[in-house]
Design a protein around this motif. Structure first.
Motif, short mmCIF file in Angstrom:
data_model
loop_
_atom_site.label_atom_id
_atom_site.label_comp_id
_atom_site.label_asym_id
_atom_site.label_seq_id
_atom_site.Cartn_x
_atom_site.Cartn_y
_atom_site.Cartn_z
N GLU A 9 13.71 5.25 3.61
CA GLU A 9 13.93 4.09 4.48
C GLU A 9 13.22 4.28 5.82
OE1 GLU A 9 18.14 4.69 3.63
OE2 GLU A 9 18.35 2.53 3.80
N ASN A 10 13.26 5.52 6.28
CA ASN A 10 12.64 5.84 7.56
C ASN A 10 11.13 5.54 7.52
OD1 ASN A 10 11.52 7.30 9.74
ND2 ASN A 10 13.37 8.52 9.87
N ASP A 11 10.51 5.76 6.37
CA ASP A 11 9.08 5.45 6.23
C ASP A 11 8.85 3.96 6.41
OD1 ASP A 11 8.53 8.06 5.73
OD2 ASP A 11 7.98 7.81 3.63
N ILE A 12 9.71 3.16 5.81
CA ILE A 12 9.52 1.70 5.92
C ILE A 12 9.67 1.27 7.37
CG2 ILE A 12 10.40 -0.56 5.20
CD1 ILE A 12 9.06 0.93 2.93
N ARG A 13 10.66 1.84 8.04
CA ARG A 13 10.85 1.47 9.46
C ARG A 13 9.59 1.77 10.26
NH1 ARG A 13 16.34 4.12 8.43
NH2 ARG A 13 17.52 2.31 7.76
N LEU A 14 8.99 2.90 9.95
CA LEU A 14 7.77 3.30 10.65
C LEU A 14 6.60 2.39 10.28
CD1 LEU A 14 7.30 5.61 12.59
CD2 LEU A 14 6.69 7.06 10.67
N LEU A 15 6.59 1.99 9.05
CA LEU A 15 5.51 1.17 8.53
C LEU A 15 5.43 -0.20 9.22
CD1 LEU A 15 3.55 1.62 6.15
CD2 LEU A 15 5.21 0.54 4.67
N ALA A 59 -1.02 10.26 1.04
CA ALA A 59 -1.33 11.66 0.73
C ALA A 59 -0.32 12.59 1.39
CB ALA A 59 -2.73 11.99 1.21
N SER A 60 0.25 12.14 2.49
CA SER A 60 1.20 13.00 3.20
C SER A 60 2.60 12.94 2.60
CB SER A 60 1.27 12.60 4.67
OG SER A 60 1.58 11.23 4.77
N GLY A 61 2.78 12.04 1.65
CA GLY A 61 4.11 11.89 1.08
C GLY A 61 4.33 12.80 -0.12
N ASP A 62 5.53 12.85 -0.59
CA ASP A 62 5.84 13.66 -1.77
C ASP A 62 6.34 12.76 -2.90
OD1 ASP A 62 8.23 12.80 -0.85
OD2 ASP A 62 9.04 14.78 -0.39
N ARG A 101 4.44 13.71 8.28
CA ARG A 101 4.44 14.82 7.32
C ARG A 101 3.05 15.32 6.93
NH1 ARG A 101 8.41 11.40 5.42
NH2 ARG A 101 7.03 10.39 3.94
N PRO A 102 2.19 15.64 7.89
CA PRO A 102 0.88 16.18 7.48
C PRO A 102 1.09 17.53 6.79
CG PRO A 102 1.15 16.30 9.86
CD PRO A 102 2.36 15.61 9.34
N ARG A 156 0.83 -1.20 0.00
CA ARG A 156 0.00 0.00 0.00
C ARG A 156 0.86 1.26 0.00
NH1 ARG A 156 -5.64 1.03 2.94
NH2 ARG A 156 -5.97 3.05 1.99
N TYR A 157 1.95 1.21 0.72
CA TYR A 157 2.87 2.35 0.74
C TYR A 157 3.36 2.64 -0.67
CZ TYR A 157 7.21 4.93 1.60
OH TYR A 157 8.23 5.87 1.58
#
Ligand code: SF4
Length: 327
Positions: free
Chosen positions: A207-213, A199-202, A264-265, A192-193
Motif C-alpha cells: 500500500e505504501n508503494d501506491i501512496r508514493l506512486l 526493478a527495485s521491488g521484490d 528500495r535500491p 506500470r507498477y
C-alpha cells in the motif's frame, strides 16, 4: 433500533448521503460502509473516528470506515471483467464492494443466496433511482415502500439539492474529483507498477508503494530503479513520512529543493554502482532544486538511509539525460 436494517455503500457524496437518509426515513436502520483503499479516500484512515463522528453529526448517518487496501490491490492484478478506459476495474470493483458489504449485513440469514458473482441484484436497492429499476426483494416483501423511492436520472444535482433541503441538509460535499484509477496519468503509473513491479521491488504489492506512486515526479533511473521527487513542501513532507528503512532519502543542504526518494535500491551506497546511481538521483534533486543567482549550479546533497547519512556534491543533471526516465 428498528426491526429492519440495511447496509449502505457510502461514497460520502451527496447521492450516498441522500440514499441513506431515504432508507432511514422509512424507519430502517442503516449502517453506511465507507471503503478505503490507497486509490480512494486513503487519508481517512488517519482520522477514522473523527470522520465517523462528523458524518453522524452532520447527516445523522452511522458510518464505518472499512480498510480493504491490500485485498483491493490483489484484485487489480487480474480483474475478471478487465479494465475500463484507464486502470479502472469498475465491474470487479463494484462486485468487490458488494461482496465485502454482504457478510456485514445484520440480516444475513434472510439474504437470498447470491445468484451471480455480484449476487446482490435482488437486494441491491438504489433509493434515488429505484422507480426506474425493477422491483427488488425488500420492496416486494414490503420492507421498503417503493412509493417513497425516487426516479432520478442523469447526473443533474438540482433534484438532489431539493431533496437535501427537505432533509434539512444544507452543508454537503461538492462533487468529488473522481477515482484515481480513472485518471489517465495516475492510472498509467499504477498500471506500470503492476506490470513491472519495478526493478527495485521484490514482487510484493505494498500500500505504501501506491501512496508514493501518487505523488510528485516519478522516474525510472537506469536499471529500472524507482525514484520520486516532491514538487512542493507538502509532497516533500509526505515523501519523508512514507520513507522506509531501505530507501534512500535525498535533500539539498544549502538551498531549498525537492525531497528525493529512491525506493528500495538493491545497491549499497558503498558499492561503485550504488554510488553512481545515487549521484544520478542527486543530480535530479539539484536539477529541480533552487537556483543560485537564477542559474542551476552544483550543490551539496545529503543522502540518508536507515539512520546513516552521507553527503555528495553534484552538478544538476542535464535535461537530455533524464527525458526518458519519467513516467
Ligand atoms: S470509478 Fe473507481 S471506485 Fe468507482 S467503480 Fe470504478 S474503479 Fe471502483
Amino acid at each position: 433500533m428498528s426491526r429492519d436494517a440495511a447496509i449502505g455503500l457510502f461514497s460520502g457524496g451527496l447521492d450516498s448521503i441522500l440514499a441513506c437518509r431515504m432508507i432511514q426515513a422509512q424507519g430502517i436502520t442503516v449502517l453506511a460502509l465507507k471503503f478505503v483503499t490507497p486509490f480512494f479516500d486513503d487519508h481517512l484512515l488517519a482520522r477514522r473516528e473523527e470522520y465517523c463522528a462528523e458524518i453522524l453529526r452532520k447527516y445523522g448517518i452511522t458510518v464505518q470506515v472499512v480498510d480493504c487496501g491490500l485485498e483491493y490491490m490483489e484484485l487489480l492484478k487480474n480483474p475478471k471483467y478487465g479494465f475500463g478506459k484507464n486502470f479502472n476495474p469498475c465491474v470487479d470493483c463494484k462486485i468487490f464492494m458488494l461482496t465485502r458489504a454482504r457478510p456485514m449485513s445484520q440480516r444475513r440469514d434472510t439474504l437470498r443466496v447470491i445468484e451471480r458473482e455480484s449476487g446482490c441484484e435482488d437486494i441491491l436497492l438504489r433509493p434515488l433511482c429505484a422507480k426506474r429499476l425493477p422491483e427488488t426483494k425488500p420492496e416486494r416483501e414490503g420492507v421498503v415502500d417503493r412509493e417513497r423511492l425516487l426516479d432520478f436520472t442523469g447526473r443533474g444535482r438540482r433534484r438532489q439539492m431539493e431533496l437535501a433541503e427537505g432533509f434539512g441538509i444544507r452543508e454537503y460535499p461538492a462533487p468529488a474529483g473522481g477515482c484515481i484509477l480513472t485518471d489517465p496519468n495516475l492510472g498509467g503509473r499504477i498500471d506500470r507498477y503492476y506490470r513491472d513491479r519495478f526493478a527495485s521491488g521484490d514482487g510484493r504489492l505494498r500500500e505504501n508503494d501506491i501512496r508514493l506512486l501518487l505523488l510528485g515526479r516519478q522516474f525510472h533511473l537506469p536499471g529500472g530503479h524507482w525514484f520520486i521527487l516532491g514538487r512542493n513542501q507538502q509532497e516533500n513532507d509526505r515523501i519523508q513520512a512514507l520513507a522506509d528503512e531501505e530507501d534512500w532519502v535525498l535533500t539539498m543542504t544549502e538551498r531549498p529543493g525537492p525531497t528525493g526518494l529512491a525506493r528500495r535500491p538493491p545497491l549499497s551506497l558503498d558499492q561503485p554502482a550504488g554510488d553512481e546511481l545515487c549521484r544520478l538521483a542527486a543530480g535530479l534533486v539539484v536539477r529541480f532544486g533552487g537556483k543560485k543567482e537564477g542559474r542551476g549550479s552544483r550543490a551539496e546533497v545529503r543522502v540518508r538511509q536507515a539512520g546513516n547519512a552521507s553527503k555528495m556534491i553534484v552538478e544538476p543533471l542535464e535535461d537530455s539525460r533524464f527525458l526518458d526516465w519519467r513516467f
